[in-house]
Design a protein around this motif. Structure first.
Motif, PDB file in Angstrom:
ATOM      1  N   GLU A   1       0.816  -1.203   0.000  1.00 28.21           N
ATOM      2  CA  GLU A   1       0.000   0.000   0.000  1.00 28.21           C
ATOM      3  C   GLU A   1       0.854   1.259   0.000  1.00 28.21           C
ATOM      4  OE1 GLU A   1      -2.531  -0.387   3.343  1.00 28.21           O
ATOM      5  OE2 GLU A   1      -3.750  -1.994   2.465  1.00 28.21           O
ATOM      6  N   GLU A   2       1.905   1.282   0.827  1.00 23.56           N
ATOM      7  CA  GLU A   2       2.736   2.475   0.935  1.00 23.56           C
ATOM      8  C   GLU A   2       3.495   2.763  -0.361  1.00 23.56           C
ATOM      9  OE1 GLU A   2       5.324   2.230   4.271  1.00 23.56           O
ATOM     10  OE2 GLU A   2       3.715   2.341   5.759  1.00 23.56           O
ATOM     11  N   LEU A   3       4.012   1.713  -0.994  1.00 21.27           N
ATOM     12  CA  LEU A   3       4.813   1.897  -2.197  1.00 21.27           C
ATOM     13  C   LEU A   3       4.006   1.762  -3.479  1.00 21.27           C
ATOM     14  CD1 LEU A   3       7.982  -0.122  -1.115  1.00 21.27           C
ATOM     15  CD2 LEU A   3       7.718   2.359  -1.183  1.00 21.27           C
ATOM     16  N   GLU A   4       2.712   1.451  -3.326  1.00 20.47           N
ATOM     17  CA  GLU A   4       1.844   1.242  -4.490  1.00 20.47           C
ATOM     18  C   GLU A   4       2.473   0.232  -5.460  1.00 20.47           C
ATOM     19  OE1 GLU A   4       1.032   5.067  -6.180  1.00 20.47           O
ATOM     20  OE2 GLU A   4      -0.298   5.649  -4.550  1.00 20.47           O
ATOM     21  N   ILE A   5       2.814  -0.918  -4.910  1.00 21.46           N
ATOM     22  CA  ILE A   5       3.487  -1.969  -5.669  1.00 21.46           C
ATOM     23  C   ILE A   5       2.594  -2.469  -6.798  1.00 21.46           C
ATOM     24  CG2 ILE A   5       4.247  -4.379  -5.479  1.00 21.46           C
ATOM     25  CD1 ILE A   5       5.501  -3.673  -2.824  1.00 21.46           C
ATOM     26  N   GLU A   6       3.200  -2.625  -7.975  1.00 15.22           N
ATOM     27  CA  GLU A   6       2.429  -2.988  -9.165  1.00 15.22           C
ATOM     28  C   GLU A   6       2.197  -4.485  -9.318  1.00 15.22           C
ATOM     29  OE1 GLU A   6       4.063   1.063  -9.989  1.00 15.22           O
ATOM     30  OE2 GLU A   6       4.965  -0.800  -9.273  1.00 15.22           O
ATOM     31  N   GLY A   7       2.996  -5.332  -8.659  1.00 11.26           N
ATOM     32  CA  GLY A   7       2.849  -6.771  -8.832  1.00 11.26           C
ATOM     33  C   GLY A   7       3.104  -7.547  -7.556  1.00 11.26           C
ATOM     34  N   LEU A   8       2.262  -8.518  -7.263  1.00 15.20           N
ATOM     35  CA  LEU A   8       2.431  -9.413  -6.119  1.00 15.20           C
ATOM     36  C   LEU A   8       2.524 -10.838  -6.648  1.00 15.20           C
ATOM     37  CD1 LEU A   8      -0.289  -7.900  -3.720  1.00 15.20           C
ATOM     38  CD2 LEU A   8       2.170  -7.416  -3.746  1.00 15.20           C
ATOM     39  N   HIS A   9       3.595 -11.557  -6.281  1.00 16.22           N
ATOM     40  CA  HIS A   9       3.854 -12.901  -6.797  1.00 16.22           C
ATOM     41  C   HIS A   9       3.593 -13.929  -5.701  1.00 16.22           C
ATOM     42  CE1 HIS A   9       6.308 -11.637 -10.486  1.00 16.22           C
ATOM     43  NE2 HIS A   9       5.925 -10.517  -9.902  1.00 16.22           N
ATOM     44  N   ILE A  10       2.748 -14.908  -6.012  1.00 15.31           N
ATOM     45  CA  ILE A  10       2.398 -15.965  -5.065  1.00 15.31           C
ATOM     46  C   ILE A  10       3.006 -17.281  -5.538  1.00 15.31           C
ATOM     47  CG2 ILE A  10       0.513 -17.228  -3.981  1.00 15.31           C
ATOM     48  CD1 ILE A  10      -1.279 -14.815  -4.587  1.00 15.31           C
ATOM     49  N   ASP A  11       3.788 -17.919  -4.681  1.00 17.29           N
ATOM     50  CA  ASP A  11       4.409 -19.198  -5.000  1.00 17.29           C
ATOM     51  C   ASP A  11       3.343 -20.295  -4.904  1.00 17.29           C
ATOM     52  OD1 ASP A  11       5.881 -21.525  -5.215  1.00 17.29           O
ATOM     53  OD2 ASP A  11       7.508 -20.829  -3.930  1.00 17.29           O
ATOM     54  N   MET A  12       3.022 -20.910  -6.047  1.00 15.76           N
ATOM     55  CA  MET A  12       1.940 -21.885  -6.059  1.00 15.76           C
ATOM     56  C   MET A  12       2.314 -23.200  -5.380  1.00 15.76           C
ATOM     57  SD  MET A  12      -0.487 -20.185  -7.238  1.00 15.76           S
ATOM     58  CE  MET A  12      -1.697 -21.502  -7.287  1.00 15.76           C
ATOM     59  N   THR A  13       3.584 -23.440  -5.138  1.00 12.27           N
ATOM     60  CA  THR A  13       3.957 -24.644  -4.392  1.00 12.27           C
ATOM     61  C   THR A  13       3.484 -24.548  -2.934  1.00 12.27           C
ATOM     62  OG1 THR A  13       6.140 -23.752  -3.802  1.00 12.27           O
ATOM     63  CG2 THR A  13       5.973 -24.999  -5.855  1.00 12.27           C
ATOM     64  N   GLN A  14       3.175 -23.322  -2.487  1.00 11.01           N
ATOM     65  CA  GLN A  14       2.673 -23.139  -1.126  1.00 11.01           C
ATOM     66  C   GLN A  14       1.144 -23.250  -1.061  1.00 11.01           C
ATOM     67  OE1 GLN A  14       5.027 -22.820   1.251  1.00 11.01           O
ATOM     68  NE2 GLN A  14       6.497 -22.948  -0.439  1.00 11.01           N
TER      69      GLN A  14
END
Length: 277
Positions: free
Chosen positions: A180-193
């Motif tokens: 939220e603070e940095l307005e990050i453009e992408g979040l990556h989720i490891d599907m092995t988890q």
């Protein structure tokens, strides 16, 4: 932490100098390097030709980007050279008529170092790439005592038009705060988890509650058909991993548009999700 490589000295020497193109063996303009640095780059490039992991939309019908994997485990001595290699590949695709965004992973300690940020800034400026083609991948959140300097470094790079992704998103409150603070453009989720019998509904809920127009969700490390099914149910925007396509060379990247494996899976097992395109 101060880089010790010869390349760092070269980068510092370029500061405030006008951009000068240097052509490679194919006659294409490169990133404004001295002949000595170019020779070192070409020698290294021959040994590390494979390392660009293609990223597709969820259905595998469209190439949407690339992750430069050699940077994930780069040592301090290799970091700037590999970052330069990643920028050169993005420029190579752009000159060849392909607008392929590249994600360049960066270790946490580099973000907190003003010397590294100076060097990365110079490399990005000398590449003269359009805004939106270069993305920094944060591999992990910094320790508490480095948080302030890391955010300052990221904001400096953001002002150059660089996008920011979080490569190991687990849905923690701290990660969401950073996003939220940095307005990050992408979040990556490891599907092995996410291979439990039931999908982690709390993570899905957090993503859907947080997600806004400029944030894209990436599913990484897809190796099983089940991973692709889960990614579709989670309504992610992009997928990558061995199931989609293994890492390839930068030249091979020019000739792909889709993931045939993912397309074949969807043709036999159509999903209800309509957000894959």
């Amino acid at each position: 932490m101060s880089p010790k490589s010869r390349l760092y000295t070269l980068v510092k020497a370029w500061k405030n100098k006008p951009f000068q193109e240097v052509r490679d063996a194919c006659g294409e303009p490169w990133l404004g390097l001295s002949s000595q640095a170019l020779e070192e780059h070409q020698s290294w490039s021959k040994r590390q030709a494979i390392g660009h992991e293609p990223i597709f939309n969820c259905k595998g019908t469209k190439l949407t980007g690339s992750l430069f994997r050699p940077l994930i485990n780069a040592s301090d001595m290799q970091l700037l050279r590999l970052f330069m290699e990643g920028l050169d590949s993005i420029a190579y695709w752009y000159r060849s008529g392909r607008f392929i965004p590249g994600i360049l992973p960066i270790p946490t300690h580099a973000l907190a170092s003003s010397e590294y940020i100076d060097a990365l800034s110079d490399l990005i400026l000398n590449s003269r790439l359009p805004v939106g083609l270069v993305t920094l991948g944060i591999q992990a959140l910094p320790q508490a005592h480095l948080e302030g300097s890391s955010k300052e470094g990221l904001l400096r790079l953001r002002r150059l038009g660089v996008l920011i992704h979080l490569l190991q998103f687990s849905g923690s409150a701290e990660e969401l705060k950073w996003a939220e603070e940095l307005e990050i453009e992408g979040l990556h989720i490891d599907m092995t988890q996410c291979r439990q019998p039931e999908l982690p509904l709390d993570l899905i809920s957090q993503i859907r509650n947080y997600k806004h127009a400029r944030t894209q969700i990436y599913a990484s490390n897809l190796t099983l058909v089940k991973d692709l099914s889960h990614a579709s149910l989670m309504q992610v925007d992009h997928c990558y991993g061995g199931l989609m396509m293994p890492p390839i060379s930068r030249h091979q990247m020019l000739h792909i548009n889709d993931s045939r494996i993912a397309k074949a899976i969807f043709s036999f097992h159509p999903q209800s999700n309509q957000n894959g395109d």
